[in-house]
Write an enzyme that holds these catalytic residues in place. Structure first.
Site, PDB file in Angstrom:
ATOM      1  N   LYS A  14     -19.797 -24.104  -3.110  1.00  0.00           N
ATOM      2  CA  LYS A  14     -18.460 -23.506  -3.004  1.00  0.00           C
ATOM      3  C   LYS A  14     -17.479 -24.410  -3.745  1.00  0.00           C
ATOM      4  O   LYS A  14     -17.584 -25.643  -3.672  1.00  0.00           O
ATOM      5  CB  LYS A  14     -18.049 -23.419  -1.524  1.00  0.00           C
ATOM      6  N   GLY A  34     -10.196  -0.923   3.796  1.00  0.00           N
ATOM      7  CA  GLY A  34     -10.051  -1.394   2.411  1.00  0.00           C
ATOM      8  C   GLY A  34     -11.222  -0.926   1.568  1.00  0.00           C
ATOM      9  O   GLY A  34     -11.799   0.142   1.807  1.00  0.00           O
ATOM     10  N   VAL A  83     -14.371  -2.001   1.251  1.00  0.00           N
ATOM     11  CA  VAL A  83     -15.656  -1.842   1.930  1.00  0.00           C
ATOM     12  C   VAL A  83     -15.545  -0.787   3.037  1.00  0.00           C
ATOM     13  O   VAL A  83     -16.364   0.131   3.118  1.00  0.00           O
ATOM     14  CB  VAL A  83     -16.151  -3.189   2.515  1.00  0.00           C
TER      15      VAL A  83
HETATM   16  P1  NAD Z   1      -9.880  -5.307   1.373  1.00  0.00           P
HETATM   17  O1  NAD Z   1      -8.789  -6.288   1.230  1.00  0.00           O
HETATM   18  O2  NAD Z   1     -10.060  -4.233   0.338  1.00  0.00           O
HETATM   19  O3  NAD Z   1      -9.783  -4.561   2.794  1.00  0.00           O
HETATM   20  C1  NAD Z   1      -9.476  -5.205   3.975  1.00  0.00           C
HETATM   21  C2  NAD Z   1      -8.540  -4.273   4.748  1.00  0.00           C
HETATM   22  O4  NAD Z   1      -8.334  -4.795   6.075  1.00  0.00           O
HETATM   23  C3  NAD Z   1      -7.165  -4.123   4.106  1.00  0.00           C
HETATM   24  O5  NAD Z   1      -6.876  -2.761   3.908  1.00  0.00           O
HETATM   25  C4  NAD Z   1      -6.225  -4.782   5.129  1.00  0.00           C
HETATM   26  O6  NAD Z   1      -4.951  -4.154   5.169  1.00  0.00           O
HETATM   27  C5  NAD Z   1      -6.977  -4.568   6.416  1.00  0.00           C
HETATM   28  N1  NAD Z   1      -6.677  -5.485   7.510  1.00  0.00           N
HETATM   29  C6  NAD Z   1      -6.371  -6.797   7.484  1.00  0.00           C
HETATM   30  N2  NAD Z   1      -6.221  -7.279   8.733  1.00  0.00           N
HETATM   31  C7  NAD Z   1      -6.431  -6.240   9.580  1.00  0.00           C
HETATM   32  C8  NAD Z   1      -6.424  -6.106  10.990  1.00  0.00           C
HETATM   33  N3  NAD Z   1      -6.172  -7.130  11.799  1.00  0.00           N
HETATM   34  N4  NAD Z   1      -6.677  -4.888  11.511  1.00  0.00           N
HETATM   35  C9  NAD Z   1      -6.931  -3.832  10.721  1.00  0.00           C
HETATM   36  N5  NAD Z   1      -6.959  -3.902   9.368  1.00  0.00           N
HETATM   37  C10 NAD Z   1      -6.708  -5.087   8.804  1.00  0.00           C
HETATM   38  O7  NAD Z   1     -11.228  -6.160   1.518  1.00  0.00           O
HETATM   39  P2  NAD Z   1     -12.720  -5.639   1.342  1.00  0.00           P
HETATM   40  O8  NAD Z   1     -13.185  -5.932  -0.037  1.00  0.00           O
HETATM   41  O9  NAD Z   1     -12.817  -4.263   1.873  1.00  0.00           O
HETATM   42  O10 NAD Z   1     -13.515  -6.649   2.297  1.00  0.00           O
HETATM   43  C11 NAD Z   1     -13.494  -6.482   3.698  1.00  0.00           C
HETATM   44  C12 NAD Z   1     -14.167  -7.681   4.351  1.00  0.00           C
HETATM   45  O11 NAD Z   1     -15.515  -7.802   3.889  1.00  0.00           O
HETATM   46  C13 NAD Z   1     -13.506  -9.019   4.046  1.00  0.00           C
HETATM   47  O12 NAD Z   1     -13.606  -9.848   5.175  1.00  0.00           O
HETATM   48  C14 NAD Z   1     -14.351  -9.580   2.932  1.00  0.00           C
HETATM   49  O13 NAD Z   1     -14.309 -11.000   2.904  1.00  0.00           O
HETATM   50  C15 NAD Z   1     -15.717  -9.094   3.312  1.00  0.00           C
HETATM   51  N6  NAD Z   1     -16.621  -8.985   2.175  1.00  0.00           N
HETATM   52  C16 NAD Z   1     -16.273  -8.209   1.117  1.00  0.00           C
HETATM   53  C17 NAD Z   1     -17.134  -8.115   0.022  1.00  0.00           C
HETATM   54  C18 NAD Z   1     -16.758  -7.293  -1.166  1.00  0.00           C
HETATM   55  O14 NAD Z   1     -17.562  -7.213  -2.077  1.00  0.00           O
HETATM   56  N7  NAD Z   1     -15.601  -6.652  -1.202  1.00  0.00           N
HETATM   57  C19 NAD Z   1     -18.347  -8.813   0.016  1.00  0.00           C
HETATM   58  C20 NAD Z   1     -18.697  -9.587   1.129  1.00  0.00           C
HETATM   59  C21 NAD Z   1     -17.813  -9.662   2.199  1.00  0.00           C
END
Ligand code: NAD
Length: 355
Positions: free
Chosen positions: A80, A178, A180
């Site tokens: 990292k 979001g 995912v």
């Molecule tokens: P994103 O930012 O597109 O979506 C996250 C959503 O959660 C946002 O719409 C945000 O407004 C909402 N949010 C934040 N706090 C909240 C709460 N307390 N209650 C309800 N909603 C809330 O992110 P993403 O890409 O969809 O990723 C989602 C999670 O998965 C993250 O934790 C990310 O680290 C993890 N992740 C993502 C990926 C990827 O490829 N995108 C890969 C591995 C892990």
């Protein structure tokens, strides 16, 4: 903090401090374990309260990447990069300096976008290093792969608890609509699941509800939804002392990183007979997709997604092992990842990616 003691406790190989005079960049690179191959892990740009906090985060996250990569079945170790600057003060000079330090490691690590950095920042960094992953012309946005991994994990978890994995008619509460969360909702709706969705940005949850027929819930109320699966797909630490007792689910399975605020939460979920699918396994689809860039002939979407689907099989093995060892799924996952690394170390196999 006694740094060498911390490295010994975590089992780290290397901790590298980089400083660039011209831009003021302060960057830590933590290499945890390279038995399986070069380190692979994102670059985080964060305003840490202290140097100690930045080091602790780099150590913790790189160790997490070793387990995540081993479990994902890819030939990479864990590393990292952590930039210890004000993330709002981000110049091209600083980003290029960060890239230069990555380049100097000559392929010991590969890195990419993480918290506090955008795809555009990575493109600036690419002016000074070849060792970047997830760029748009390669595997690109990993969120669809992360959603697929989460989907197959939910199916494997349902199968373990209810004897069959079909989401049809199951009640599934998705926290976070979001990238995912919305794709996951789309897949589950196609299967006929009954969905509940929330987001702190209500328009996102509304969009998902309109597309999938999900019931809208407020972010505060999502923990109280009586459901089969609670799926955290927002930010980390949402399962904590205030929320763990409220969960009405039989399964916790979502994509968010670091869902549990403390290790005791895994014990508490187990005590309450709630199956916890460890986050670093569930969300491994993103990294499996990225690792496909290193195959002969370059990234292939079909092959990458077929590999992501295998996450479900690994999770099934894990659930059995956790039961056999009478430990939490988190602890069983660490044991499985360590066994895998040891077995490959004995074969003295070390992957050197082509670039
Ligand atoms: P994103 O930012 O597109 O979506 C996250 C959503 O959660 C946002 O719409 C945000 O407004 C909402 N949010 C934040 N706090 C909240 C709460 N307390 N209650 C309800 N909603 C809330 O992110 P993403 O890409 O969809 O990723 C989602 C999670 O998965 C993250 O934790 C990310 O680290 C993890 N992740 C993502 C990926 C990827 O490829 N995108 C890969 C591995 C892990």
């Amino acid at each position: 903090m006694d740094i060498f003691q911390a490295m010994a406790e975590y089992g780290h190989e290397q901790l590298i401090f980089n400083y660039d005079k011209a831009s003021g960049l302060r960057m830590i690179v933590a290499l945890h374990d390279t038995t399986l191959g070069p380190g692979l892990g994102g670059m985080r740009n964060w305003h840490y309260a202290s140097e100690e906090e930045a080091v602790a985060d780099a150590l913790r996250l790189s160790r997490g990447m070793t387990y995540k990569n081993a479990f994902a079945g890819i030939d990479f170790g864990g590393s990292k990069c952590v930039i210890f600057n004000d993330p709002d003060v981000k110049s091209d000079l600083l980003l290029r300096a960060a890239g230069r330090f990555v380049e100097m490691l000559g392929g010991r690590i590969y890195t990419g976008e993480d918290v506090g950095l955008s795809p555009d920042d990575i493109e600036v960094m690419a002016q000074s290093t070849r060792y970047l992953v997830g760029r748009p012309h390669k595997s690109g946005d990993p969120s669809k792969a992360a959603a697929l991994g989460t989907y197959v994990s939910i199916r494997a978890s349902l199968e373990h608890v209810f004897g069959q994995g079909d989401p049809k008619g199951r009640r599934i509460a998705i926290q976070g609509a979001g990238n995912v969360g919305s794709e996951l909702a789309r897949r589950l709706a196609e299967d006929g699941a009954t969905l509940f969705v929330c987001d702190v940005r209500p328009e996102r949850a509304e969009r998902v509800a309109a597309a999938t027929g999900a019931t809208l819930v407020t972010p505060a109320a999502i923990y109280d939804v009586a459901c089969d699966v609670f799926s955290p797909c927002a930010l980390g630490l949402t399962i904590n002392q205030d929320t763990v007792h409220r969960l009405q689910a039989r399964i916790v399975c979502g994509s968010a990183n670091n869902q549990l605020a403390a290790a005791e939460m895994a014990e508490e979920l187990r005590r309450r007979n709630i199956l916890y699918a460890p986050d670093f396994i569930v969300n491994g689809g993103g990294i499996v997709n990225i690792a496909d860039e290193f195959e002969d002939g370059g990234y292939d979407h079909e092959r990458a997604f077929a590999r992501v689907e295998r996450i479900g099989d690994r999770l099934r093995q894990l659930f059995q092992r956790a039961e056999a060892e009478d430990v939490t799924t988190e602890i069983a996952a660490e044991h499985m990842a360590e066994d895998h690394i040891k077995a490959l170390a004995q074969q003295q196999r070390h992957f050197v990616p082509r670039r």
